[in-house]
Design a protein around this motif. Structure first.
Motif, PDB file in Angstrom:
ATOM      1  N   GLY A   1     -57.447  17.786   1.603  1.00 47.13           N
ATOM      2  CA  GLY A   1     -57.847  16.651   2.415  1.00 47.13           C
ATOM      3  C   GLY A   1     -56.791  15.566   2.425  1.00 47.13           C
ATOM      4  N   PRO A   2     -57.078  14.452   3.089  1.00 50.17           N
ATOM      5  CA  PRO A   2     -56.113  13.357   3.194  1.00 50.17           C
ATOM      6  C   PRO A   2     -55.992  12.562   1.894  1.00 50.17           C
ATOM      7  CG  PRO A   2     -58.178  12.747   4.241  1.00 50.17           C
ATOM      8  CD  PRO A   2     -58.317  14.189   3.844  1.00 50.17           C
ATOM      9  N   ALA A   3     -54.895  11.845   1.773  1.00 46.13           N
ATOM     10  CA  ALA A   3     -54.664  10.906   0.668  1.00 46.13           C
ATOM     11  C   ALA A   3     -54.680  11.575  -0.704  1.00 46.13           C
ATOM     12  CB  ALA A   3     -55.681   9.764   0.713  1.00 46.13           C
ATOM     13  N   GLU A   4     -54.192  12.814  -0.764  1.00 45.38           N
ATOM     14  CA  GLU A   4     -54.119  13.518  -2.045  1.00 45.38           C
ATOM     15  C   GLU A   4     -52.688  13.611  -2.580  1.00 45.38           C
ATOM     16  OE1 GLU A   4     -58.113  16.284  -1.546  1.00 45.38           O
ATOM     17  OE2 GLU A   4     -56.148  17.221  -1.343  1.00 45.38           O
ATOM     18  N   GLY A   5     -51.739  13.032  -1.828  1.00 47.03           N
ATOM     19  CA  GLY A   5     -50.371  12.942  -2.314  1.00 47.03           C
ATOM     20  C   GLY A   5     -49.431  14.030  -1.862  1.00 47.03           C
ATOM     21  N   LYS A   6     -49.802  14.799  -0.835  1.00 46.97           N
ATOM     22  CA  LYS A   6     -48.957  15.914  -0.406  1.00 46.97           C
ATOM     23  C   LYS A   6     -47.614  15.439   0.144  1.00 46.97           C
ATOM     24  CE  LYS A   6     -50.600  16.145   4.329  1.00 46.97           C
ATOM     25  NZ  LYS A   6     -49.343  15.570   4.863  1.00 46.97           N
ATOM     26  N   SER A   7     -47.620  14.386   0.938  1.00 43.31           N
ATOM     27  CA  SER A   7     -46.377  13.931   1.557  1.00 43.31           C
ATOM     28  C   SER A   7     -45.419  13.355   0.524  1.00 43.31           C
ATOM     29  CB  SER A   7     -46.680  12.886   2.639  1.00 43.31           C
ATOM     30  OG  SER A   7     -47.410  13.459   3.703  1.00 43.31           O
ATOM     31  N   THR A   8     -45.947  12.593  -0.423  1.00 39.00           N
ATOM     32  CA  THR A   8     -45.124  12.055  -1.502  1.00 39.00           C
ATOM     33  C   THR A   8     -44.560  13.185  -2.347  1.00 39.00           C
ATOM     34  OG1 THR A   8     -46.406  10.008  -1.591  1.00 39.00           O
ATOM     35  CG2 THR A   8     -45.137  10.578  -3.544  1.00 39.00           C
ATOM     36  N   THR A   9     -45.399  14.166  -2.653  1.00 37.11           N
ATOM     37  CA  THR A   9     -44.953  15.317  -3.435  1.00 37.11           C
ATOM     38  C   THR A   9     -43.864  16.091  -2.699  1.00 37.11           C
ATOM     39  OG1 THR A   9     -47.118  15.521  -4.493  1.00 37.11           O
ATOM     40  CG2 THR A   9     -45.694  17.463  -4.530  1.00 37.11           C
ATOM     41  N   ALA A  10     -44.092  16.354  -1.422  1.00 31.89           N
ATOM     42  CA  ALA A  10     -43.119  17.098  -0.623  1.00 31.89           C
ATOM     43  C   ALA A  10     -41.779  16.371  -0.560  1.00 31.89           C
ATOM     44  CB  ALA A  10     -43.655  17.323   0.793  1.00 31.89           C
ATOM     45  N   ALA A  11     -41.818  15.057  -0.371  1.00 36.29           N
ATOM     46  CA  ALA A  11     -40.587  14.272  -0.270  1.00 36.29           C
ATOM     47  C   ALA A  11     -39.810  14.304  -1.583  1.00 36.29           C
ATOM     48  CB  ALA A  11     -40.914  12.833   0.119  1.00 36.29           C
ATOM     49  N   ASN A  12     -40.503  14.169  -2.702  1.00 30.74           N
ATOM     50  CA  ASN A  12     -39.828  14.178  -3.998  1.00 30.74           C
ATOM     51  C   ASN A  12     -39.300  15.558  -4.358  1.00 30.74           C
ATOM     52  OD1 ASN A  12     -39.933  11.467  -5.609  1.00 30.74           O
ATOM     53  ND2 ASN A  12     -41.910  11.599  -4.568  1.00 30.74           N
ATOM     54  N   ILE A  13     -40.004  16.610  -3.949  1.00 31.70           N
ATOM     55  CA  ILE A  13     -39.488  17.962  -4.149  1.00 31.70           C
ATOM     56  C   ILE A  13     -38.179  18.127  -3.385  1.00 31.70           C
ATOM     57  CG2 ILE A  13     -39.881  20.408  -3.667  1.00 31.70           C
ATOM     58  CD1 ILE A  13     -42.847  19.943  -4.150  1.00 31.70           C
ATOM     59  N   ALA A  14     -38.153  17.615  -2.151  1.00 37.01           N
ATOM     60  CA  ALA A  14     -36.934  17.696  -1.347  1.00 37.01           C
ATOM     61  C   ALA A  14     -35.783  16.959  -2.024  1.00 37.01           C
ATOM     62  CB  ALA A  14     -37.193  17.124   0.052  1.00 37.01           C
ATOM     63  N   VAL A  15     -36.070  15.810  -2.599  1.00 38.03           N
ATOM     64  CA  VAL A  15     -35.037  15.012  -3.265  1.00 38.03           C
ATOM     65  C   VAL A  15     -34.451  15.766  -4.456  1.00 38.03           C
ATOM     66  CG1 VAL A  15     -34.611  12.941  -4.646  1.00 38.03           C
ATOM     67  CG2 VAL A  15     -35.889  12.763  -2.513  1.00 38.03           C
ATOM     68  N   VAL A  16     -35.310  16.346  -5.311  1.00 33.09           N
ATOM     69  CA  VAL A  16     -34.772  17.011  -6.512  1.00 33.09           C
ATOM     70  C   VAL A  16     -33.983  18.269  -6.166  1.00 33.09           C
ATOM     71  CG1 VAL A  16     -36.479  16.054  -8.085  1.00 33.09           C
ATOM     72  CG2 VAL A  16     -36.968  18.228  -6.960  1.00 33.09           C
ATOM     73  N   PHE A  17     -34.346  18.931  -5.079  1.00 32.76           N
ATOM     74  CA  PHE A  17     -33.541  20.082  -4.658  1.00 32.76           C
ATOM     75  C   PHE A  17     -32.188  19.610  -4.119  1.00 32.76           C
ATOM     76  CE2 PHE A  17     -37.313  22.848  -4.814  1.00 32.76           C
ATOM     77  CZ  PHE A  17     -36.735  24.005  -5.301  1.00 32.76           C
ATOM     78  N   ALA A  18     -32.194  18.504  -3.374  1.00 32.95           N
ATOM     79  CA  ALA A  18     -30.934  17.955  -2.869  1.00 32.95           C
ATOM     80  C   ALA A  18     -30.064  17.486  -4.027  1.00 32.95           C
ATOM     81  CB  ALA A  18     -31.208  16.808  -1.905  1.00 32.95           C
ATOM     82  N   GLN A  19     -30.673  16.917  -5.063  1.00 30.97           N
ATOM     83  CA  GLN A  19     -29.930  16.473  -6.240  1.00 30.97           C
ATOM     84  C   GLN A  19     -29.282  17.642  -6.969  1.00 30.97           C
ATOM     85  OE1 GLN A  19     -33.115  14.370  -8.233  1.00 30.97           O
ATOM     86  NE2 GLN A  19     -32.389  12.369  -7.525  1.00 30.97           N
ATOM     87  N   GLN A  20     -29.879  18.812  -6.830  1.00 30.47           N
ATOM     88  CA  GLN A  20     -29.338  20.024  -7.450  1.00 30.47           C
ATOM     89  C   GLN A  20     -28.164  20.586  -6.663  1.00 30.47           C
ATOM     90  OE1 GLN A  20     -31.787  23.628  -7.416  1.00 30.47           O
ATOM     91  NE2 GLN A  20     -31.583  23.779  -9.635  1.00 30.47           N
ATOM     92  N   GLY A  21     -27.930  20.031  -5.481  1.00 30.55           N
ATOM     93  CA  GLY A  21     -26.824  20.502  -4.661  1.00 30.55           C
ATOM     94  C   GLY A  21     -27.235  21.460  -3.566  1.00 30.55           C
ATOM     95  N   LYS A  22     -28.540  21.691  -3.430  1.00 31.86           N
ATOM     96  CA  LYS A  22     -29.021  22.551  -2.365  1.00 31.86           C
ATOM     97  C   LYS A  22     -28.953  21.810  -1.025  1.00 31.86           C
ATOM     98  CE  LYS A  22     -30.592  26.077  -4.865  1.00 31.86           C
ATOM     99  NZ  LYS A  22     -30.098  27.481  -4.719  1.00 31.86           N
ATOM    100  N   ARG A  23     -28.489  22.503  -0.025  1.00 31.48           N
ATOM    101  CA  ARG A  23     -28.492  21.921   1.324  1.00 31.48           C
ATOM    102  C   ARG A  23     -29.940  21.998   1.823  1.00 31.48           C
ATOM    103  NH1 ARG A  23     -25.202  20.405   5.497  1.00 31.48           N
ATOM    104  NH2 ARG A  23     -25.801  21.035   7.612  1.00 31.48           N
TER     105      ARG A  23
END
Length: 232
Positions: free
Chosen positions: A56-78
């Protein structure tokens, strides 16, 4: 072709992107653990396309998805982050980038992927915002153009992370899941109902796409003032 570059500003956005402004925090470490678990979730093939959703809404999916993207980018993944929540998009706020062009612009042929992508520095994370909200989200997401976009992106990126609307609200996540190798389901401690989580799992399982795991969000630990993010 000139590309937009986004920069995180403001306390609200910083709180959402804790992996950028406080990389040494316990929460950021949990996101890195989540990254590792995703990488080891499939022994037969490397995960390149991943969908993040919730019951459902407001469960944190977008925040989680964004932070997952950041840590993969920090690892050097395009890495390419796609905001496919065409009903309530948020990535342009989270990453503080423009939303004049985005996913809907590419799907309707008003722009190409290279033109519509924002580059978030200093990570080099590529963000495709939603673009203008359309009257027919499900039709656009199930179109041939969406499949073509994903195939094009797979040639240019190591990892594609797609944020979608909640599963129990609309069918968008189920539609997009057919284009992905794996799904990460976000549940919120004290908010997500067990029956909703079970129903969501059943709906996603029917798509045939592998559920990589579940992220438990907003679980407060007694011995620490931080909120921890764990996965099972």
């Amino acid at each position: 072709m000139a590309r937009n570059k986004g920069k995180q500003t403001g306390n609200r956005n910083q709180r959402k992107l804790i992996t950028m402004w406080d990389a040494k925090s316990p929460i950021s470490e949990q996101y890195r653990t989540l990254r590792t678990n995703i990488q080891f979730s499939s022994v037969d093939e490397e995960i390149q396309t991943m969908l993040v959703t919730s019951s459902g809404p407001a469960e944190g999916k977008s925040t989680t998805a964004a932070n997952i993207a950041v840590v993969f980018a920090q690892q050097g993944k395009r890495t390419l982050f796609i905001d496919a929540d065409l009903r309530k998009p948020s990535s342009h706020y989270t990453f503080s980038v423009t939303n004049t062009f985005g996913l809907t612009s590419v799907l309707t042929k008003h722009s190409n992927l290279e033109e519509a992508v924002n580059i978030v520095e200093p990570l080099g994370l590529h963000v495709l915002t939603s673009g203008p909200i359309p009257p027919n989200p499900a039709e656009l997401l199930s179109s041939k153009a969406m499949k073509e976009l994903i195939n094009e992106a797979k040639n240019d990126y190591d990892l594609i992370i797609i944020d979608t609307p909640p599963v129990t609200a609309v069918t968008d996540a189920q539609i997009i899941s057919s284009l992905c190798q794996g799904i990460v389901l976000v549940v919120s401690s004290g908010k997500t109902q067990i029956e909703d989580a079970i129903k969501t799992k059943e709906l996603l399982t029917k798509t045939g796409t592998k559920i990589l795991g579940v992220v438990l969000n907003n679980k407060q630990m007694k011995d620490n003032t931080y909120y921890y993010y764990g996965n099972h």
